[in-house]
Every structure is written in C-alpha cells, then in structure tokens.
Design a protein around this motif. Structure first.
Motif, PDB file in Angstrom:
ATOM      1  N   ALA A 118       0.875  -0.861  -0.387  1.00 40.74           N
ATOM      2  CA  ALA A 118      -0.123   0.262  -0.791  1.00 40.74           C
ATOM      3  C   ALA A 118       1.033   1.271  -0.624  1.00 40.74           C
ATOM      4  N   VAL A 119       1.899   1.919   0.898  1.00 38.89           N
ATOM      5  CA  VAL A 119       3.057   2.656   0.923  1.00 38.89           C
ATOM      6  C   VAL A 119       4.167   2.655  -0.639  1.00 38.89           C
ATOM      7  N   CYS A 120       4.166   1.670  -1.458  1.00 36.87           N
ATOM      8  CA  CYS A 120       4.757   1.591  -2.745  1.00 36.87           C
ATOM      9  C   CYS A 120       3.920   2.429  -3.955  1.00 36.87           C
ATOM     10  N   ALA A 121       1.999   1.273  -3.581  1.00 37.94           N
ATOM     11  CA  ALA A 121       1.737   2.263  -4.154  1.00 37.94           C
ATOM     12  C   ALA A 121       0.928   3.418  -4.075  1.00 37.94           C
ATOM     13  N   GLY A 122       0.979   4.577  -3.009  1.00 40.21           N
ATOM     14  CA  GLY A 122       0.949   5.262  -2.761  1.00 40.21           C
ATOM     15  C   GLY A 122       2.160   6.000  -3.265  1.00 40.21           C
ATOM     16  N   LEU A 123       2.775   5.983  -3.087  1.00 36.58           N
ATOM     17  CA  LEU A 123       4.227   6.672  -3.921  1.00 36.58           C
ATOM     18  C   LEU A 123       4.525   6.462  -5.080  1.00 36.58           C
ATOM     19  N   THR A 124       3.480   5.621  -5.845  1.00 36.65           N
ATOM     20  CA  THR A 124       3.601   5.511  -7.702  1.00 36.65           C
ATOM     21  C   THR A 124       2.912   6.396  -7.660  1.00 36.65           C
ATOM     22  N   MET A 125       1.560   6.114  -7.376  1.00 37.94           N
ATOM     23  CA  MET A 125       0.842   7.174  -7.694  1.00 37.94           C
ATOM     24  C   MET A 125       0.542   9.408  -7.679  1.00 37.94           C
ATOM     25  N   TYR A 151      -3.953  -9.519  -4.211  1.00 37.14           N
ATOM     26  CA  TYR A 151      -4.256  -8.586  -4.507  1.00 37.14           C
ATOM     27  C   TYR A 151      -4.924  -8.449  -6.322  1.00 37.14           C
ATOM     28  N   ASN A 152      -5.296 -10.607  -7.509  1.00 37.51           N
ATOM     29  CA  ASN A 152      -5.788 -10.471  -8.351  1.00 37.51           C
ATOM     30  C   ASN A 152      -7.223 -10.112  -7.576  1.00 37.51           C
ATOM     31  N   LEU A 153      -7.791 -10.269  -6.599  1.00 34.49           N
ATOM     32  CA  LEU A 153      -9.155 -10.220  -5.862  1.00 34.49           C
ATOM     33  C   LEU A 153      -9.746  -8.607  -5.710  1.00 34.49           C
ATOM     34  N   PHE A 154      -8.377  -8.253  -5.440  1.00 38.72           N
ATOM     35  CA  PHE A 154      -8.883  -6.441  -5.030  1.00 38.72           C
ATOM     36  C   PHE A 154      -8.909  -6.249  -7.194  1.00 38.72           C
ATOM     37  N   THR A 155      -8.247  -6.135  -8.018  1.00 34.28           N
ATOM     38  CA  THR A 155      -8.205  -5.119  -9.645  1.00 34.28           C
ATOM     39  C   THR A 155      -9.189  -5.507 -10.344  1.00 34.28           C
ATOM     40  N   TRP A 163      13.379 -10.584  -0.194  1.00 35.23           N
ATOM     41  CA  TRP A 163      12.715 -11.226  -2.080  1.00 35.23           C
ATOM     42  C   TRP A 163      11.380 -11.318  -1.581  1.00 35.23           C
ATOM     43  N   VAL A 164      10.592 -11.838  -0.458  1.00 32.56           N
ATOM     44  CA  VAL A 164       9.104 -11.236  -0.331  1.00 32.56           C
ATOM     45  C   VAL A 164       8.974 -10.029  -0.626  1.00 32.56           C
ATOM     46  N   PHE A 165       9.301  -9.177   0.584  1.00 30.10           N
ATOM     47  CA  PHE A 165       9.800  -7.298   0.366  1.00 30.10           C
ATOM     48  C   PHE A 165       9.555  -6.924  -1.342  1.00 30.10           C
ATOM     49  N   ALA A 166      10.562  -7.388  -1.849  1.00 30.09           N
ATOM     50  CA  ALA A 166      10.874  -6.858  -2.993  1.00 30.09           C
ATOM     51  C   ALA A 166       9.628  -7.061  -4.088  1.00 30.09           C
ATOM     52  N   PHE A 167       9.511  -8.543  -4.006  1.00 27.21           N
ATOM     53  CA  PHE A 167       8.451  -9.138  -4.668  1.00 27.21           C
ATOM     54  C   PHE A 167       7.236  -8.155  -4.620  1.00 27.21           C
ATOM     55  N   THR A 168       6.646  -8.184  -3.561  1.00 24.46           N
ATOM     56  CA  THR A 168       5.023  -7.299  -3.187  1.00 24.46           C
ATOM     57  C   THR A 168       5.078  -5.958  -3.017  1.00 24.46           C
ATOM     58  N   GLY A 169       6.496  -5.221  -2.752  1.00 25.88           N
ATOM     59  CA  GLY A 169       6.732  -4.168  -3.054  1.00 25.88           C
ATOM     60  C   GLY A 169       6.558  -3.648  -5.121  1.00 25.88           C
ATOM     61  N   LEU A 170       6.788  -4.603  -5.719  1.00 25.68           N
ATOM     62  CA  LEU A 170       7.102  -4.018  -7.299  1.00 25.68           C
ATOM     63  C   LEU A 170       5.560  -4.083  -7.427  1.00 25.68           C
ATOM     64  N   LEU A 171       4.824  -5.600  -7.263  1.00 23.14           N
ATOM     65  CA  LEU A 171       3.658  -5.393  -7.353  1.00 23.14           C
ATOM     66  C   LEU A 171       2.634  -4.639  -6.880  1.00 23.14           C
ATOM     67  N   GLY A 172       3.072  -3.694  -5.460  1.00 21.76           N
ATOM     68  CA  GLY A 172       2.364  -3.108  -4.932  1.00 21.76           C
ATOM     69  C   GLY A 172       2.014  -1.458  -5.935  1.00 21.76           C
ATOM     70  N   GLY A 173       3.665  -1.410  -6.177  1.00 20.71           N
ATOM     71  CA  GLY A 173       4.070   0.214  -7.208  1.00 20.71           C
ATOM     72  C   GLY A 173       3.406  -0.582  -8.227  1.00 20.71           C
TER      73      GLY A 173
END
Length: 222
Positions: free
Chosen positions: A37-44, A205-209, A79-89
C-alpha cells in the motif's frame, strides 16, 4: 511410553507447527500488504506511467521465481518484500486512473472493503470448519489457464463484456484459492510460511484489482 502416548505427542507437535505456520503467514501477509500500500501510494504520488507499471509487473514475475527458490533461506523475507513492493507499486497507474473518476476514491475504498470482507470471510470459514479443500486445486488451475488465455485473446478482441466476464471469473477463482491455500496450511500441505504468504498475497492482489475493475465498469462515473 506406549503407542497412544507417542501418537498424542506427535499430534500435539503437528498442531503447534501448524499454528506457528499460520501465525507467521498472517503476520508476514499483513506486513507485505501494508508495504504494498505504501509503494502504491508512492507511485501514485509520482504519477507512474503505464510502461513503468508494466515493467514493475515483469520485474515482480521474475522475482516470484526468486522468492520460491529462496523461501527456505534467511534471505527469503527480503525477496518477499521486494516482490510485493513491485506489485504494489505497479498499482499506482491503475489507482490514479480510478481516482480520477468523479466517484473514484469511493470505488477504490469499496473495492478494498469488498476484498477484505471476502478474504476474512473465507479464511474464517476455512479455519473454523477445517475442511480440506485440496480437491479444488485442479479446477482452480484450469480456471486460471482459461482466464489467462481469455485475457490474452481480449487484448486483440477488445470486447468489454468479455473483460467483465474475465474479472468476474478471477474473483471466483481467487476466492477458491483463498480456501485452497488456507486449507493447505491447516492440514499440513504447506509448511513454509513464505510460500504460503505469497500464495495468499497473490489471491488478495488479483481479487482487489478484479473487484475494482467490476465496480469501475458498473459504478464508474467520469
């Protein structure tokens, strides 16, 4: 020590191990969702472009293989945080699009609320009933393949009704995966909390989108 005592000790150890995996999974899942959510907020905030969003999705796909390979090591958490950070972003562009609609913020919050309701409802059901949903695995994989093929085909066909049908199908499939993955943890089918976290994260993630897409189609107002 007789056989009954041995069986009782083994059973208690199994329950303790399952509870540990559940606790670690939900703790890590909550942390990765907040991080996303934080990464999504930053890219927004920076106004991420669609090309950059696609690039982050591709990067996340590559990291998914890394996560699975490193899941049994100490570096797996990173690696989990890197993965979820990219998807969130990568969600930044999509969220900016919906936020630009007249009722966009409401749609995003409705999608978030609906996703949380579905996840907690299905998880609670699986946890309380302790039913084995492993039989759903084959059907869910077939469903995912069909949805993926249909999504690729619709890139060229551009049929709105087909797009909505795909999103509705993904909602059902991801709901099934939440039951399936939670059941696997409860029944000892998944003992690695990093892999369990990634599986549940992808379902959420897929459920939300998909829910956001459906709400935008039926309730969006430019």
């Amino acid at each position: 020590m007789d056989q009954r005592t041995l069986y009782s000790s083994s059973s208690q150890a199994s329950v303790l191990e399952t509870n540990k995996v559940l606790r670690n999974t939900y703790t890590l899942l909550a942390m990765t969702l907040v991080f996303s959510a934080v990464c999504a907020g930053l890219t927004m905030a920076v106004g991420i472009s669609p090309l950059a969003a696609i690039g982050m999705n591709i990067g996340a796909l590559v990291l998914l293989f890394v996560v699975n390979k490193k899941a049994d090591t100490a570096s797996g958490i990173f690696w989990v945080f890197a993965f979820t950070g990219l998807l969130g972003g990568s969600l930044g562009f999509t969220l900016n699009y919906y936020a630009g609609l007249q009722n966009g913020p409401e749609l995003i919050m409705q999608a978030f609320g609906a996703t949380a309701l579905v996840f907690f409802g299905l998880s609670a059901y699986a946890l309380t009933t302790k039913k084995d949903f492993s039989f759903m695995g084959g059907f869910l994989m077939i469903g995912m393949i069909v949805a993926l093929v249909a999504a690729i085909a619709n890139i060229f066909l551009q049929i709105p009704a087909m797009s909505l049908a795909i999103s509705a199908g993904i909602v059902l499939i991801m709901s099934g995966f939440i039951l399936f993955d939670t059941s696997r943890i409860i029944n000892g089918g998944e003992t690695n909390y990093i892999r369990a976290t990634v599986s549940l994260y992808l379902s959420i993630y897929n459920l939300f989108t998909s829910i956001l897409h459906l709400l935008g189609a039926f309730g969006g107002d430019d």
